[in-house]
Write an enzyme that holds these catalytic residues in place. Structure first.
Site: not given
Length: 602
Positions: A249, A303, A369
């Site tokens: 991440d 990420h 996201e």
């Protein structure tokens, strides 16, 4: 069990044993089944055959103490017999085959797990002959979404010295599931200080859903290999079959790449917090023995961050940008640059290594996201878009995202030798009503993390996407703790209790979204998730267990009943987890286990 007559109770300060008719007991209590509850009674002269709580739990209720609840035929005998744990053998299968070797190792594991239950006063007992029948493929073992995990388990007594266990299964995974069920039919009887096995059983069982998983994030905080193995061990005990490894991440890059070794040099928290090739191989072997696939996730284009510093070539944008809340959901920010050719070169290399290391039947590409403001902060990206004749509206940035997803998928296919592999992505802006056209139902499985009532669920089903349910309002196990950015509670509070998780039925979610049973085949299953911003190796067990076991039964059995009918069995499953070394949370005082039916609210 022999008839006994109550003589007297010997109670000394230094000794809590009770002697009844020349037989020593460590407790004065006997349990009997009444109305589905095991009720505690004091042993008196009227109790001719005292029964321990664990033995009572075998026979009390419609599924005894089995977890998850079997879905087919279930009949259990009404007595137990002492077992000699050293006299358990495997029969009926060639041990020189891949399946034979794996099953023999499983029998060895079974023996070791039985020994963890307690130390008997002696080893006198029956032997166990385990016969395995009907497995079709003996030399190739891989779990897929189409694997038959069903089994039939039959137990009966041959004579005074031996018991027969017959397992009928079409695959290794079905046979392994049967061995797990067998382990739950063996207990340490603390009333008699003996290992006991149920004298007879006939169980036919298969899962309701093919995908039954746990996501563990090992990037926000490094999780030790030992803890990962504990997680997989506990998964196998509830017949969960997918360990979803969110391995990288923006916070860290602990995955060792031989092609690009600088990723861990720049991205790991320390040289000791790296998952080496040997670690991964070890975890995969450990998981296979326990019927679990290891599914890697390489999340992109958002990420990302730590580890990418060495690459250059403008491969990342807005890394560590401030104020961070303008560019991402949590610090540090970072996204890949879809206009950089170097990005796709690196991705192909990483994909190739991951496919070689994990040999997965499916691959998780992440894809959640993405922050438009992040890409919009890069002049290089904006100039590239304008040169293509696009404007800088939000819809154009979704075109850019689609451009990235298509190119990344092409690189994954190339890395897989030109063969397409099923891909999972998260719900995101690409699954919104105006962008879902970009996704091919034949190529993508969508993992749903939005709420159970979100219209995205209905949109995906209406468009015939296969889905995996991970709705955060029930299945995010990091919820309900203090905030780590700022103060107050974390974003997905409150805490998700096992009752809420148990009743989070994928079929009910579909029904409430207006779909009938004809769409149920689109739901592959579900997954509980543990994001580790506030978790490390010291707390993984207690955050996951036994709450994950609640969803495991939902996915295996999909019972029509609610959590109320599972309460006593999950308390017993929690005990099993602890017996195997899993630091599972307490759900209730132990008094509730010994006084069933008295811990309730009207």
């Amino acid at each position: 069990m022999i008839a006994i007559t109550f003589i007297f109770v010997l109670a000394l300060e230094a000794c809590s044993e009770f002697i009844v008719a020349e037989k020593v007991y460590n407790t004065p209590w006997h349990f009997k089944c009444n109305g589905g509850h095991c009720l505690k009674e004091e042993i008196t002269e009227k109790i001719t055959s005292p029964m321990s709580l664990k033995v009572c739990q075998f026979f009390c209720g419609d599924s005894g103490s089995l977890w998850p609840k079997p879905t087919g035929h279930l009949s259990l005998g009404n007595s137990v017999i002492p077992l000699d744990v050293n006299d358990i053998s495997l029969n009926g299968i060639d041990l020189n085959t891949k399946v034979g070797d794996l099953l023999q190792e499983n029998v060895n594991i079974l023996k070791e797990n039985i020994k963890k239950l307690g130390t008997p006063v002696d080893n006198n007992g029956v032997g166990l002959i385990i016969n395995v029948n009907d497995i079709h493929e003996l030399h190739h073992v891989q779990l897929t979404l189409d694997t038959d995990e069903s089994y039939k388990l039959q137990i009966y007594q041959i004579d005074d010295k031996s018991m027969d266990v017959t397992i009928t299964a079409k695959t290794y995974f079905g046979a392994r599931n049967a061995l797990e069920t067998l382990s739950q039919l063996i207990i340490f009887d603390d009333l008699n200080d003996k290992i006991q096995i149920i004298v007879s059983a006939h169980i036919e069982d298969k899962p309701a859903y093919p995908y039954r998983g746990i996501l563990l994030d090992t990037s926000r905080n490094f999780i030790s290999v030992e803890t990962i193995k504990n997680t997989i061990e506990a998964m196998s005990m509830s017949k969960m079959n997918t360990f979803h490894w969110h391995i990288t991440d923006s916070h860290s890059f602990p995955y060792e790449s031989k092609t690009y070794p600088l990723f861990t040099k720049y991205g790991a928290y320390s040289k000791d917090k790296v998952y080496t090739k040997e670690n991964i191989k070890d975890v995969i072997r450990f998981a296979l023995l326990r019927g679990v696939r290891v599914l890697p996730e390489f999340d992109a284009p958002a990420h990302v961050g730590e580890g990418w510093q060495w690459v250059g070539h403008n491969t990342t944008v807005c890394f560590k940008s401030e104020p961070w809340m303008n560019y991402c959901v949590e610090p540090p920010c970072g996204q890949l640059n879809p206009t950089s050719d170097k990005v796709y070169e690196i991705l192909e290399g990483i994909y190739k290594e991951m496919l070689e290391d994990f040999n997965p039947d499916i691959f998780h590409m992440g894809g959640d996201e993405v922050n438009i403001n992040c890409w919009n902060s890069s002049d290089m990206i904006k100039n590239w878009m304008l040169a293509k004749g696009w404007d800088l509206s939000e819809s154009s940035f979704y075109l850019l995202w689609n451009h990235f997803q298509n190119k990344a998928l092409d690189k994954l296919t190339l890395a897989n030798g030109g063969k397409e592999i099923p891909v999972i992505i998260w719900t995101s802006g690409l699954t919104n009503v105006e962008n879902i056209k970009y996704l091919d139902t034949q190529k993508y499985i969508v993992q749903i993390w939005t709420t159970a009532t979100d219209v995205t669920v209905g949109r995906l089903i209406s468009n015939n996407f296969k889905v995996i349910i991970s709705n955060y309002d029930a299945l995010y196990l990091d919820c309900g703790f203090g905030a780590w950015v700022g103060e107050g509670n974390n974003w997905c509070s409150p805490y998700k209790g096992w009752q809420l998780i148990y009743d989070n039925s994928p079929s009910n979610i579909l029904m409430k979204q207006g779909f009938g049973v004809n769409k149920k085949n689109l739901v592959l299953g579900g997954e509980v998730t543990l994001w580790t911003e506030q978790v490390d190796s010291t707390s993984v067990d207690s955050r996951l267990w036994p709450r994950s076991a609640a969803f495991a039964e939902r996915l295996w059995s999909d019972p029509a009943s609610t959590w109320i009918h599972a309460e006593h069995r999950i308390l017993r499953q929690r005990q099993r987890l602890v017996e195997r070394g899993i630091n599972a949370d307490r759900l209730e005082p132990e008094w509730c286990i010994q006084n069933q039916g008295h811990c309730y609210l009207n």
